[in-house]
Design an enzyme around this catalytic site. Sequence first.
Site, short mmCIF file in Angstrom:
data_model
loop_
_atom_site.label_atom_id
_atom_site.label_comp_id
_atom_site.label_asym_id
_atom_site.label_seq_id
_atom_site.Cartn_x
_atom_site.Cartn_y
_atom_site.Cartn_z
N CYS A 381 0.84 -1.21 0.00
CA CYS A 381 0.00 0.00 0.00
C CYS A 381 0.87 1.26 0.00
CB CYS A 381 -0.99 -0.05 1.16
SG CYS A 381 -2.49 0.87 0.76
N HIS A 507 -3.64 -5.19 0.27
CA HIS A 507 -3.08 -5.75 1.50
C HIS A 507 -3.15 -7.28 1.46
CE1 HIS A 507 -2.82 -1.98 3.88
NE2 HIS A 507 -3.76 -1.59 3.03
N GLU A 509 -1.63 -9.34 3.16
CA GLU A 509 -1.51 -9.94 4.51
C GLU A 509 -2.84 -10.41 5.07
OE1 GLU A 509 -1.02 -6.77 3.71
OE2 GLU A 509 -1.63 -5.37 5.28
N1 GLN Z 1 -2.16 6.56 2.83
C1 GLN Z 1 -2.23 5.82 1.62
C2 GLN Z 1 -3.59 5.96 0.94
O1 GLN Z 1 -4.55 6.33 1.56
C3 GLN Z 1 -1.90 4.37 1.84
C4 GLN Z 1 -2.86 3.67 2.73
C5 GLN Z 1 -2.33 2.37 3.26
O2 GLN Z 1 -1.12 2.15 3.28
N2 GLN Z 1 -3.19 1.52 3.74
O3 GLN Z 1 -3.71 5.68 -0.22
#
Ligand code: GLN
Length: 533
Positions: A381, A507, A509
């Site tokens: 992310c 994600h 994970e």
């Molecule tokens: N802050 C970033 C976004 O909103 C990444 C979010 C995250 O890592 N879950 O896109």
Amino acid sequence: MRYIFITGGVVSSLGKGIVAASLAKLLQARGYRVTLQKFDPYLNVDPGTLNPYEHGEVFVTYDGAETDLDLGHYERFLGIQTSRHHNVTTGQIYQTLIERERKGEYLGKTVQVIPHVTDEIKRRFTFLAQQEPYDIILTELGGTVGDIESLPYIEAARQLHYELGPLRVLFLHLTLIVYLEATQELKTKPTQHSVRELQRAGVQPDILVCRTPKPLPRDVRAKIALLTNVPRNAVIQAVDVATIYEVPFQLRKEKLDEVVLRRFRLPTRSEPDLSRWHTFLEGLKNPRSTVRVALVGKYVELHDAYKSIYEALIHAGGWHALRVEVLWIHSEEITPANVERKLKRANGILVAPGFGERGISGKITAIEYARTRLIPFFGICLGMQMAVVEFARHVLGWEEAHSTEVNPNTPYPVIDLMPEQRKLRGKGGTMRLGAYACEIKEGTLAWHIYQKPLIYERHRHRYELNNAYRPALEEAGLIVSGRHPEKDLAEIVELRGHPHFIGVQFHPEFQSRVEEPHPLFSAFIEAALSCRE
Ligand code: GLN
């Protein structure tokens, strides 16, 4: 349909989620259809807006709910999918009631904790039972018995027990036996008190699971049983173990599953089948070697903030019979001057998800180090977004490239707000959340890892790779190997000429399982091993 309520006493953080998931696993491994849900007594509608330091990781379900991290244990242990209905908070209960009251559904009546709040809790206790034909639903009640805010939940569970009877509702209480070093004694008084507290609320626990640093001698068990009114064979010890993945075996040895089934008058059938789990555990306990993974993030002081990532690394390690040593590296402490010293022991570098500006430059420096030294890199992310920023700055020479989350005035907004996010004002539950399809490009590293043309992964973000810059980035050697089929969003990026450099907007994970490690984590661990060698 049967219900098991799991409460906790004496102190918090005793591992109720792990005990609940382990018991559920044993029942599942005997062929029962089980699921788990968690009720949290706080007033936030969901934990999505909580600081990770307060609450640990936010676990995202496939249907896009931001939930308690215990749901992660449930999914990992049982290999099931949970949904937004599996995590209920007091905030949700009150929101429902207040909305109903405003619509006039209670005209003329006073809306009260009893019966209105407790009825709504009961409705939700039994909701999953109407969705699927489960045999047993395990419900973990958050908080510690004796807390004011837990009372309505205990009362609702008491009522359900009264209504359905003892053959269909069972209470398991997790408690702590204190060991006094000075006198070398195990102390049961706090346990007695917390059971009293439950009894005062009208609940008699059927089973006690006692967390203890030392095995409980027979006389201590007998004393606990006598003073708490719990049958002796239902006083179960849970001695501290090296890994949470031992707990199902530990509870099996104590016959917890049999106690439960006998209490419900359900057949105990044959032994639970835990063979896959066993294979994993053997690998975990007898590693042939160690790989070191640097986890670069800004919440590393609290390991729970990266719970699912950590467990996914452990799953992948166990299946490869490798010990994964996680080096917790604070992104705020990394500078170009010290990056070599901070990261030289790492065989692989994982840059974690996150929000906001703090620690960003350290993340970019760590990524540059991984890219230029050809060290296996895994960006998740925000970690993927910063990999794109790093590439734009140092390969394309766009020194001021950034994400507009951090610098809204950057001349090169390579990461930018998604169009559908622009009009949103509220912060709760408004990100791009839940599972989305991702199409994998043939011949790429991602293709090699997943071995599938179409995957589904869970998201939680507002920003994305800005497609206006994609041609220039690709021209310079960044490969977009995964994309959302309809919206053409870049979901996976990798690097031409690097042995293992992969960034994912989602994600992964959240989909790693004890019995089914996630391919991205497996591949990363393998790459780290070759890097070490
Ligand atoms: N802050 C970033 C976004 O909103 C990444 C979010 C995250 O890592 N879950 O896109």
